[in-house]
Design an enzyme around this catalytic site. Sequence first.
Site, PDB file in Angstrom:
ATOM      1  N   ASP A  82       7.664  -1.024  10.565  1.00  0.00           N
ATOM      2  CA  ASP A  82       7.736  -0.319   9.312  1.00  0.00           C
ATOM      3  C   ASP A  82       6.511  -0.708   8.455  1.00  0.00           C
ATOM      4  O   ASP A  82       6.036   0.037   7.667  1.00  0.00           O
ATOM      5  CB  ASP A  82       9.067  -0.218   8.763  1.00  0.00           C
ATOM      6  CG  ASP A  82       9.427  -1.466   8.247  1.00  0.00           C
ATOM      7  OD1 ASP A  82       9.383  -2.499   9.036  1.00  0.00           O
ATOM      8  OD2 ASP A  82       9.696  -1.715   6.761  1.00  0.00           O
ATOM      9  N   ASP A 118       6.451  -6.739   8.861  1.00  0.00           N
ATOM     10  CA  ASP A 118       7.419  -7.597   9.547  1.00  0.00           C
ATOM     11  C   ASP A 118       7.281  -6.716  10.926  1.00  0.00           C
ATOM     12  O   ASP A 118       6.577  -6.000  11.170  1.00  0.00           O
ATOM     13  CB  ASP A 118       8.760  -7.726   8.819  1.00  0.00           C
ATOM     14  CG  ASP A 118       9.385  -6.394   8.597  1.00  0.00           C
ATOM     15  OD1 ASP A 118       9.132  -5.286   9.495  1.00  0.00           O
ATOM     16  OD2 ASP A 118      10.479  -6.086   8.098  1.00  0.00           O
ATOM     17  N   TYR A 170      16.591  -0.987   3.885  1.00  0.00           N
ATOM     18  CA  TYR A 170      16.676   0.225   3.863  1.00  0.00           C
ATOM     19  C   TYR A 170      17.844   0.797   3.804  1.00  0.00           C
ATOM     20  O   TYR A 170      18.525   1.478   4.505  1.00  0.00           O
ATOM     21  CB  TYR A 170      15.862   0.642   5.163  1.00  0.00           C
ATOM     22  CG  TYR A 170      14.476   0.558   5.032  1.00  0.00           C
ATOM     23  CD1 TYR A 170      13.645   1.171   4.253  1.00  0.00           C
ATOM     24  CD2 TYR A 170      13.953  -0.486   5.832  1.00  0.00           C
ATOM     25  CE1 TYR A 170      12.204   1.082   4.129  1.00  0.00           C
ATOM     26  CE2 TYR A 170      12.708  -0.827   5.773  1.00  0.00           C
ATOM     27  CZ  TYR A 170      11.816  -0.237   5.055  1.00  0.00           C
ATOM     28  OH  TYR A 170      10.378  -0.477   5.160  1.00  0.00           O
ATOM     29  N   GLU A 188       2.347  -5.385   0.237  1.00  0.00           N
ATOM     30  CA  GLU A 188       2.793  -5.096   1.741  1.00  0.00           C
ATOM     31  C   GLU A 188       2.512  -3.440   1.874  1.00  0.00           C
ATOM     32  O   GLU A 188       2.788  -2.741   0.885  1.00  0.00           O
ATOM     33  CB  GLU A 188       4.229  -5.295   1.898  1.00  0.00           C
ATOM     34  CG  GLU A 188       4.906  -5.074   3.287  1.00  0.00           C
ATOM     35  CD  GLU A 188       6.080  -5.547   3.484  1.00  0.00           C
ATOM     36  OE1 GLU A 188       6.451  -5.679   4.406  1.00  0.00           O
ATOM     37  OE2 GLU A 188       7.012  -5.992   2.684  1.00  0.00           O
TER      38      GLU A 188
END
Length: 508
Positions: A94, A97, A245, A485
Site C-alpha cells: 500500500d 511497508d 486501516y 510516505e
Amino acid sequence: MALHFASSSSFTTTLLILLCIFSSSLFLSNAFQHHHHPHVARHNYRDALTKSILFFEGQRSGRLPSNQRMTWRRSSGLSDGAAMHVDLVGGYYDAGDNVKFGFPMAFTTTMLSWSVIEFGGLMKGELQNAKEAIRWATDYLLKATVHPDTIYVQVGDANKDHACWERPEDMDTPRSVFKIDRNTPGSDVAAETAAALAAASVVFRRSDPTYSKLLIRRAIKVFQFADRYRGAYSNGLKKYVCPFYCSYSGYQDELLWGAAWLHKATRNPAFLNYIQVNGQTLGADDSDNTFGWDNKHVGARVLLSKAFLLQKVQSLHDYKGHADNFICSLVPGTPFSQAQYTPGGLLFKMSDSNMQYVTSTSFLLVTYAKYLTSAHKVVNCGGTIITPKRLRVIAKKQVDYLLGDNPLKMSYMVGYGPRYPQRIHHRGSSLPSIAKHPSKIQCSAGFSIMNSQSPNPNILVGAVVGGPDQHDRFPDQRSDFEQSEPSTYTNAPLVGALTYLAHSFDQL
C-alpha cells in the site's frame, strides 16, 4: 496565391471580409475547444501522468514480469497465502511497508478504474499502462475472493513488519493471512472490493470482454456477501488492521458506493432499487466531505449524480444536490465554505498523508465539472453560482501546487521537476537494490539507513508523498511517515486529474 486589388475601396472591403472570416473561424475554434486553457501550461502534465502510473510498478508484490520498468525492484512475496493454503501472490504494497492491506488496495483499484472510465479516451499511450496497473490489482482481488462468502483482506502482520526496515525481496516477517467471512463480517472492505471489481469490469468491457464478465460476476457475489453479513471488518480484526486501516467511518458508505458502482456496471434495476430504498440509511445526505480510502460518501454522491445528469435517472435527482453540497463546502467565499487551505493555497484536511485528499478532491472536481458541462448545469451555493470552469480552476491550482507551485518550490511527486523529496519513507526505495547489494539486509540492520540523512538510492518515480503541513512546511525526513510516505491511493485519483490537464493543454 497572389491577391490583386483594383482600388483602395475594394481593398478595404476585401480586408473586412477576411477579418470577418478570420474572427468567425476563431470564434468557432474557441467554441469547440474542449475546455482548453488559453495560456501555455507551466507544467508538463503528460510527464507527470506517465510518472504517476509508473509508480505502481514500484509497489508491485509477486512475480515481476519481463516488461517491468521500475527495474531496481525484484519479485517478492512469492509464498503469500501459504499460511491459509490459498494463492495470494501479487497485488500491491500500500505504501512504504511490505504489508498487503486489502481495504486501501481495493479503493486504489476503484479510483484507478474511475480515472480510466472518465478520462481513458484521452490517455493515448498511457492507457495501456493504466490498464496494466488496474489488472495487477484485480488479478489479486480475484484470488482474494475465490471462496464464497470469504475475502482474504490482509497478508502480513503489520506490527511485526513495521518492527523491521527491510526490502520486500528480503522479507522474513510472518506473512500471516487475515480473512473476513460470515462469522467475522467486513461489509466495508467487502463492498469496496465489489466496487473495485465492478469499476474494473467497465474498464475491460471492450478490450477483454471475458475478463470483464468474470469481474462483474464476482463483484455481484461479493456485494451480496457484504450486504447480507453486515459489520465493520475492524471489529473482528481490530488488533491486525488498526490503527493502520481501521474502518473509522463505518461500512454504510461502502455499501452505497458499492451499489453505485454495480448500478453503473450492470444497469440492473435491482441496484438502482437498492440505492433508492437504502440510500438515506446508508448516509446519502450526511455532511461528511472527506473522500478517501475510509469514507466513500462523497464519491458515491458524485457518481450517482452522473446517472441523474447524463442518463436522466430522475429517482437520483437528490444526488445532484448532495454533490453540490460537497462542492459548496470546498469553494472559498461561498456561504457554505468549510474547507481549510494552507497560506500557499493547498487544501488541508489532516496532518497524516494530507495529499491523498488533495488528489481525490481534484479528481472529483474535474469529473463533476465534466458531468455539469455535459448537462449544461452549474452549482448554486446559496446564491453564488459556481461554474464547471471554476471547479477546473480549483483542481488545477491544487495539482499545480503538488507539482511545484508552492512556497518551497518543491514538487511532491518523486522524479518530477528539479526539486522533489529525497528521503521518502519507503523501505525498498531507501535501501540499496538487490542489483547493488545482493546479500540479505536483516530486519533491524536497515534502521541505520532509515534514520540517516542520505538520499534514497532508488528513485520511486511518480510517488506522491504525504506532503507539507498546514503552514506549507516539509522537512523531508525519512522517519516522518505522515509527510514523507507515498501511497497507492494518493496516486490513483491523480491519474485522472493529470489526464484531464494534459489533454486540456494539448500535451496528449
